[in-house]
Design a protein around this motif. Sequence first.
Motif, PDB file in Angstrom:
ATOM      1  N   ASN A 109       0.864  -1.177   0.000  1.00 33.88           N
ATOM      2  CA  ASN A 109       0.000   0.000   0.000  1.00 33.88           C
ATOM      3  C   ASN A 109       0.901   1.228   0.000  1.00 33.88           C
ATOM      4  OD1 ASN A 109      -2.329  -1.546   0.225  1.00 33.88           O
ATOM      5  ND2 ASN A 109      -2.277  -1.509   2.476  1.00 33.88           N
ATOM      6  N   ALA A 110       0.510   2.264  -0.729  1.00 32.32           N
ATOM      7  CA  ALA A 110       1.345   3.471  -0.736  1.00 32.32           C
ATOM      8  C   ALA A 110       0.485   4.716  -0.865  1.00 32.32           C
ATOM      9  CB  ALA A 110       2.343   3.412  -1.887  1.00 32.32           C
ATOM     10  N   ALA A 111       0.898   5.753  -0.155  1.00 30.39           N
ATOM     11  CA  ALA A 111       0.239   7.063  -0.275  1.00 30.39           C
ATOM     12  C   ALA A 111       1.280   8.076  -0.739  1.00 30.39           C
ATOM     13  CB  ALA A 111      -0.329   7.490   1.078  1.00 30.39           C
ATOM     14  N   VAL A 112       0.895   8.845  -1.754  1.00 26.38           N
ATOM     15  CA  VAL A 112       1.813   9.808  -2.370  1.00 26.38           C
ATOM     16  C   VAL A 112       1.373  11.222  -2.018  1.00 26.38           C
ATOM     17  CG1 VAL A 112       2.602  10.697  -4.605  1.00 26.38           C
ATOM     18  CG2 VAL A 112       2.236   8.244  -4.309  1.00 26.38           C
ATOM     19  N   HIS A 113       2.344  12.047  -1.676  1.00 24.84           N
ATOM     20  CA  HIS A 113       2.040  13.469  -1.467  1.00 24.84           C
ATOM     21  C   HIS A 113       3.159  14.305  -2.087  1.00 24.84           C
ATOM     22  CE1 HIS A 113       0.869  17.243   0.301  1.00 24.84           C
ATOM     23  NE2 HIS A 113       2.061  17.374   0.850  1.00 24.84           N
ATOM     24  N   GLY A 114       2.794  15.321  -2.844  1.00 26.20           N
ATOM     25  CA  GLY A 114       3.822  16.122  -3.508  1.00 26.20           C
ATOM     26  C   GLY A 114       3.627  17.609  -3.300  1.00 26.20           C
ATOM     27  N   THR A 115       4.745  18.339  -3.262  1.00 30.49           N
ATOM     28  CA  THR A 115       4.665  19.805  -3.223  1.00 30.49           C
ATOM     29  C   THR A 115       5.327  20.396  -4.467  1.00 30.49           C
ATOM     30  OG1 THR A 115       6.712  19.962  -1.955  1.00 30.49           O
ATOM     31  CG2 THR A 115       4.663  19.895  -0.688  1.00 30.49           C
ATOM     32  N   ILE A 116       5.571  19.548  -5.474  1.00 34.03           N
ATOM     33  CA  ILE A 116       6.178  20.035  -6.727  1.00 34.03           C
ATOM     34  C   ILE A 116       5.030  20.351  -7.676  1.00 34.03           C
ATOM     35  CG2 ILE A 116       7.785  19.514  -8.593  1.00 34.03           C
ATOM     36  CD1 ILE A 116       8.827  17.171  -6.869  1.00 34.03           C
ATOM     37  N   PRO A 117       4.879  21.612  -8.065  1.00 28.59           N
ATOM     38  CA  PRO A 117       3.755  21.905  -8.958  1.00 28.59           C
ATOM     39  C   PRO A 117       3.922  21.178 -10.294  1.00 28.59           C
ATOM     40  CG  PRO A 117       5.119  23.865  -8.549  1.00 28.59           C
ATOM     41  CD  PRO A 117       5.692  22.771  -7.729  1.00 28.59           C
ATOM     42  N   ALA A 118       2.893  20.447 -10.741  1.00 27.78           N
ATOM     43  CA  ALA A 118       2.986  19.709 -12.012  1.00 27.78           C
ATOM     44  C   ALA A 118       3.029  20.699 -13.169  1.00 27.78           C
ATOM     45  CB  ALA A 118       1.796  18.779 -12.150  1.00 27.78           C
TER      46      ALA A 118
END
Length: 421
Positions: A109-118
């Motif tokens: 199981n994995a949860a992804v969180h990003g602060t890099i604007p796509a």
Amino acid sequence: MMDAVQKFKKEFGYTPVGQVIAPGRLELLGNHTDYNQGLVMALAVDRVLQIAFAPRQDGRIELVSTGYPGKEIFSRSRIKKNPECEWANYLKGVLIQLQDRGVYFGGFNAAVHGTIPAGAGLSSSAALEMATALAIRRMYPFVLTDSGSMRLNEASHPPDFKERILLAKLCRDAENQFVGVQCGLLDPLSSIFGRANQAICIDCLHETVEHFPFIGEVAVIICNSGVTHHLNDGSYNQLRDYCRNAAKKLQVTSLRKMDLSTLKKRKGNLFHREYDCALHVVSEIQRVIFGEKALEEGNLEQFGQYMLQSHESSRDLFRNSCRELDTLVALARNKNGCYGARLTGGGFGGATINLVERKHLGDFMDGMAQDYQHAVGFDPDPQIIQIVEGAGDIDRMPRILTRQSGIVTKPSDQRWVLDEL
Ligand code: GLA
């Protein structure tokens, strides 16, 4: 907004066993040189991708993201694209590459969180790919080797130099083969080789990486053009084709092997676009060499000149700029304390990178916001960037980010460690 651990707990109902983090990157100098076996300078930045994870016994893989709704569920033996869930392609591409190299992994199981604007040119995709490879390496320890991989019975150590190069190539192959963008090594190498307050200099022919101190009276600012561009629409691959065709007609293995005077003599062998693209790449590689020298000498004014020349070359020869990026650069170069400005990354939109003397930061940022709003009708939201360590376990990050600034960081906050004014 939730971070990766909170999202994991919310969706799966328990605490993840581990968490990895991979930074985005800013290309400092060397536009579209990487896949031409050229030289490029980059910075790993404090806009990051986190993955919180835990293995499962049944071979199922369940992915969630704080940025997108829903849950992507599949089996490790049936990894396929789902048009409804494009963000998961970057993870799936890496899983397939790992399998191709003989890496064993079970479900997770994995949860992804990003602060890099796509779409801003900071390479959120490579950060997601690198974080995926490292998360699997933590859950199902392995070591990549030249001929494939070796399974380990105990927790793996952080990858050494050689394995970091192999991990970067794996991520590049995932993007080339699964996502369909024929990008080079710049993005994954920058994400894994980042070092706090240092620039990374990559030689894509010899596959070497060097670091240069990049700290002092200068700050790195990004300005967002507001034009979102996704490299998988074909324009990136087309530029790559021009370069490949030019090299072929010039009878060299890559444009790295071409010098300016020979290129000019053989202009007649090439179509117009092929020649312009080759001229951009060959001179851009030279600029990186001179840029490194300027940095070694601490000559930021000279370095800034190369950045401005680089932008002009991207605009006029390579033609991967756009009106908005040109406006940002034109506004920036006339401001007090601005050494240099240019587009960064694939182009056609995204952000500009600006080097600005610290004592002029406030005026620069206010001025850019006002002038661009006036010219284009969009807030470019100028932001200060910190240069951080490369991808790895998350418990390393707070230490790294506080080392220089003493500022307490909150990875879940878009503006963490930015407020230095
Ligand atoms: C994108 C690609 C990189 C590189 C840059 C341009 O970011 O992913 O491989 O080619 O564009 O320098």
